[in-house]
Motif scaffolding. Structure first.
Motif, PDB file in Angstrom:
ATOM      1  N   GLU A 314       0.829  -1.192   0.000  1.00  0.00           N
ATOM      2  CA  GLU A 314       0.000   0.000   0.000  1.00  0.00           C
ATOM      3  C   GLU A 314       0.875   1.258   0.000  1.00  0.00           C
ATOM      4  N   PHE A 315       0.281   2.373  -0.360  1.00  0.00           N
ATOM      5  CA  PHE A 315       1.009   3.639  -0.480  1.00  0.00           C
ATOM      6  C   PHE A 315       1.786   3.970   0.791  1.00  0.00           C
ATOM      7  N   GLU A 316       1.169   3.757   1.933  1.00  0.00           N
ATOM      8  CA  GLU A 316       1.795   4.134   3.200  1.00  0.00           C
ATOM      9  C   GLU A 316       3.050   3.298   3.529  1.00  0.00           C
ATOM     10  N   GLU A 317       3.245   2.206   2.808  1.00  0.00           N
ATOM     11  CA  GLU A 317       4.407   1.339   3.048  1.00  0.00           C
ATOM     12  C   GLU A 317       5.567   1.655   2.097  1.00  0.00           C
ATOM     13  N   PHE A 318       5.609   2.882   1.600  1.00  0.00           N
ATOM     14  CA  PHE A 318       6.618   3.271   0.608  1.00  0.00           C
ATOM     15  C   PHE A 318       8.050   3.059   1.093  1.00  0.00           C
ATOM     16  N   GLN A 319       8.313   3.363   2.365  1.00  0.00           N
ATOM     17  CA  GLN A 319       9.686   3.239   2.854  1.00  0.00           C
ATOM     18  C   GLN A 319      10.140   1.777   2.869  1.00  0.00           C
ATOM     19  N   ALA A 320       9.260   0.905   3.323  1.00  0.00           N
ATOM     20  CA  ALA A 320       9.588  -0.525   3.341  1.00  0.00           C
ATOM     21  C   ALA A 320       9.836  -1.042   1.923  1.00  0.00           C
ATOM     22  N   ALA A 321       9.059  -0.553   0.962  1.00  0.00           N
ATOM     23  CA  ALA A 321       9.226  -0.978  -0.436  1.00  0.00           C
ATOM     24  C   ALA A 321      10.593  -0.570  -0.970  1.00  0.00           C
ATOM     25  N   TYR A 322      10.967   0.690  -0.741  1.00  0.00           N
ATOM     26  CA  TYR A 322      12.267   1.161  -1.214  1.00  0.00           C
ATOM     27  C   TYR A 322      13.413   0.470  -0.487  1.00  0.00           C
ATOM     28  N   ASP A 323      13.257   0.241   0.803  1.00  0.00           N
ATOM     29  CA  ASP A 323      14.303  -0.444   1.564  1.00  0.00           C
ATOM     30  C   ASP A 323      14.533  -1.860   1.024  1.00  0.00           C
ATOM     31  N   LYS A 324      13.458  -2.552   0.704  1.00  0.00           N
ATOM     32  CA  LYS A 324      13.585  -3.921   0.200  1.00  0.00           C
ATOM     33  C   LYS A 324      14.340  -3.950  -1.120  1.00  0.00           C
ATOM     34  N   VAL A 325      14.016  -2.994  -1.999  1.00  0.00           N
ATOM     35  CA  VAL A 325      14.690  -2.923  -3.295  1.00  0.00           C
ATOM     36  C   VAL A 325      16.160  -2.546  -3.123  1.00  0.00           C
ATOM     37  N   GLU A 326      16.424  -1.536  -2.282  1.00  0.00           N
ATOM     38  CA  GLU A 326      17.800  -1.073  -2.084  1.00  0.00           C
ATOM     39  C   GLU A 326      18.673  -2.163  -1.447  1.00  0.00           C
ATOM     40  N   GLN A 327      18.069  -2.993  -0.619  1.00  0.00           N
ATOM     41  CA  GLN A 327      18.816  -4.073   0.037  1.00  0.00           C
ATOM     42  C   GLN A 327      18.922  -5.329  -0.827  1.00  0.00           C
ATOM     43  N   LYS A 328      18.402  -5.241  -2.055  1.00  0.00           N
ATOM     44  CA  LYS A 328      18.462  -6.335  -3.028  1.00  0.00           C
ATOM     45  C   LYS A 328      17.800  -7.609  -2.506  1.00  0.00           C
ATOM     46  N   LYS A 329      16.683  -7.426  -1.810  1.00  0.00           N
ATOM     47  CA  LYS A 329      15.951  -8.569  -1.272  1.00  0.00           C
ATOM     48  C   LYS A 329      14.752  -8.960  -2.132  1.00  0.00           C
ATOM     49  N   ALA A 330      14.516  -8.195  -3.192  1.00  0.00           N
ATOM     50  CA  ALA A 330      13.341  -8.455  -4.029  1.00  0.00           C
ATOM     51  C   ALA A 330      13.686  -9.383  -5.184  1.00  0.00           C
ATOM     52  N   LYS A 331      12.817 -10.324  -5.472  1.00  0.00           N
ATOM     53  CA  LYS A 331      12.939 -11.186  -6.641  1.00  0.00           C
ATOM     54  C   LYS A 331      11.853 -10.774  -7.628  1.00  0.00           C
ATOM     55  N   GLY A 332      12.189  -9.815  -8.457  1.00  0.00           N
ATOM     56  CA  GLY A 332      11.190  -9.194  -9.309  1.00  0.00           C
ATOM     57  C   GLY A 332      10.859  -7.815  -8.780  1.00  0.00           C
ATOM     58  N   LYS A 333       9.827  -7.223  -9.312  1.00  0.00           N
ATOM     59  CA  LYS A 333       9.467  -5.854  -8.985  1.00  0.00           C
ATOM     60  C   LYS A 333       8.652  -5.759  -7.693  1.00  0.00           C
ATOM     61  N   VAL A 334       8.948  -4.742  -6.898  1.00  0.00           N
ATOM     62  CA  VAL A 334       8.103  -4.364  -5.772  1.00  0.00           C
ATOM     63  C   VAL A 334       7.232  -3.216  -6.268  1.00  0.00           C
ATOM     64  N   VAL A 335       5.932  -3.341  -6.134  1.00  0.00           N
ATOM     65  CA  VAL A 335       5.004  -2.325  -6.652  1.00  0.00           C
ATOM     66  C   VAL A 335       4.272  -1.655  -5.511  1.00  0.00           C
ATOM     67  N   ILE A 336       4.201  -0.338  -5.580  1.00  0.00           N
ATOM     68  CA  ILE A 336       3.494   0.454  -4.574  1.00  0.00           C
ATOM     69  C   ILE A 336       2.160   0.932  -5.157  1.00  0.00           C
ATOM     70  N   LYS A 337       1.074   0.558  -4.510  1.00  0.00           N
ATOM     71  CA  LYS A 337      -0.252   1.050  -4.910  1.00  0.00           C
ATOM     72  C   LYS A 337      -0.415   2.485  -4.419  1.00  0.00           C
ATOM     73  N   VAL A 338      -0.441   3.411  -5.344  1.00  0.00           N
ATOM     74  CA  VAL A 338      -0.604   4.825  -4.975  1.00  0.00           C
ATOM     75  C   VAL A 338      -2.068   5.168  -4.800  1.00  0.00           C
ATOM     76  N   ASP A 339      -2.895   4.601  -5.656  1.00  0.00           N
ATOM     77  CA  ASP A 339      -4.338   4.811  -5.583  1.00  0.00           C
ATOM     78  C   ASP A 339      -4.978   3.581  -4.947  1.00  0.00           C
ATOM     79  N   ARG A 340      -6.146   3.754  -4.382  1.00  0.00           N
ATOM     80  CA  ARG A 340      -6.877   2.618  -3.810  1.00  0.00           C
ATOM     81  C   ARG A 340      -7.748   1.998  -4.889  1.00  0.00           C
ATOM     82  N   PHE A 341      -7.510   0.746  -5.212  1.00  0.00           N
ATOM     83  CA  PHE A 341      -8.310   0.064  -6.251  1.00  0.00           C
ATOM     84  C   PHE A 341      -8.351  -1.421  -5.952  1.00  0.00           C
TER      85      PHE A 341
END
Length: 341
Positions: A314-341
């Motif tokens: 979710e949008f509010e978890e933006f920091q955790a999303a960026y941290d995961k990517v920067e720490q190279k812990k993601a296997k594929g893309k981490v996507v942040i939902k900016v809008d609620r859908f």
């Protein structure tokens, strides 16, 4: 042309200090289009890119002074307003990759320029579409713009396929986001051979994508593989890993061939004693081209392909999303939902 009932303020995430990867959620005025190619886009989702929070420090010449440090260079969303001459109208569903110098997509609305936009693939949802532009553009341009394959082979052009059929292509890191797309594109264009450097479960995925030969990096290096048989040499290398892997690619590329990397300089990684003369050996950055994304969208829709997605937050978890990517812990893309859908 404009959508009615636009807000006056929006939620936006800022990188306050370019030396830090700390992000902050703020409320800011709605961005206003100021140029003849400016579109206001309602962002549905965006995907962090590895290293982007360090770009301003590492490549200061790219960025204008006093810029708005809103991260997020790729996204999908809906056109809210468009200039009179635009081929895109309010309500259109689009996807795109923004140049890093502009305020990004980690906010509810952002400005995107005509040349960066394309209608999103119809077969992808918002999450999938947001995870697609950067990886596909990099793979597409590595093979067809910077590289020597002819893209018209994908559409069945006989001359293009005859040209491509004579070429051997090696993709390193073929299990990653860019590498997987590169294997798909090269195989679809009719390359004579598509060599994928992968291991484990990614071997079968690479074969399914169209790889004709596999280098299992857990069993041998590219250099070892190439030295076993001189006929294995390739005309084009697209390196997605850099480091020692990029260095070993010199053993695999033919004299007069092309060696491209999206990570580092091939010349700086060239092993001592290697004196091959190549037609091209360079590090390249993809270009934010909506025209390419249009062709990629057609390709994706025709073949029912999907990007690699690690997780959705979710949008509010933006920091955790960026941290995961920067720490190279993601296997594929981490996507942040900016809008609620």
């Amino acid at each position: 042309m404009a959508t009615t009932n636009l807000p006056t303020t929006i939620r936006a995430v800022y990188q306050i200090d370019p030396k830090l990867t700390t992000l902050k959620l703020m409320e800011t005025p709605l961005p206003k289009p100021t140029g003849p190619n400016d579109h206001l886009i309602k962002i549905k989702a965006t995907a962090p890119c590895l290293g982007e929070l360090g770009w301003e420090i590492n490549y200061p010449s790219i960025f204008p002074p006093n810029r708005e440090r809103v991260p997020g260079t790729e996204a999908a969303g809906i056109v809210a307003t468009s200039p009179p001459s635009s081929p895109f109208k309010p309500g259109d569903e689009v996807y795109f990759r923004l140049h890093a110098k502009y305020p990004g997509c980690l906010r509810e609305y952002t400005i995107v320029h005509t040349e960066e936009l394309a209608l999103k693939p119809k077969t992808l949802d918002w999450i999938e579409a947001a995870a697609t532009p950067l990886s596909t553009l990099t793979a597409w341009q590595g093979l067809f713009t910077q590289g020597i394959l002819n893209k018209h082979g994908i559409k069945g052009d006989a001359d293009a396929r005859a040209h491509n059929s004579k070429l051997r292509v090696l993709v390193t890191g073929a299990g990653g986001s860019v590498g997987t797309w590169a294997v798909e594109f090269a195989a679809a264009a009719g390359a004579g051979a598509v060599v994928a450097q992968v291991s484990g479960a990614n071997i079968e995925a690479a074969k399914k994508a169209g790889a004709t030969e596999i280098i299992d990096y857990k069993k041998q290096s590219i250099e070892e593989w190439a030295r076993e048989d001189a006929s294995r040499e390739v005309d084009l290398v697209l390196d997605c890993l850099g480091g020692p892997t990029l260095g070993s690619c010199w053993a695999a590329v033919k004299e007069g061939g092309v060696l491209l990397s999206i990570v580092g300089s091939p010349e700086e990684s060239k092993p001592e004693g290697v004196n091959k003369a190549l037609a091209k050996a360079t590090w390249f950055l993809m270009d934010c081209r909506g025209d390419d994304l249009k062709e990629i969208a057609d390709f994706i829709d025709e073949r029912g392909l999907k990007p690699q997605i690690d997780s959705v937050v979710e949008f509010e978890e933006f920091q955790a999303a960026y941290d995961k990517v920067e720490q190279k812990k993601a296997k594929g893309k981490v996507v942040i939902k900016v809008d609620r859908f």
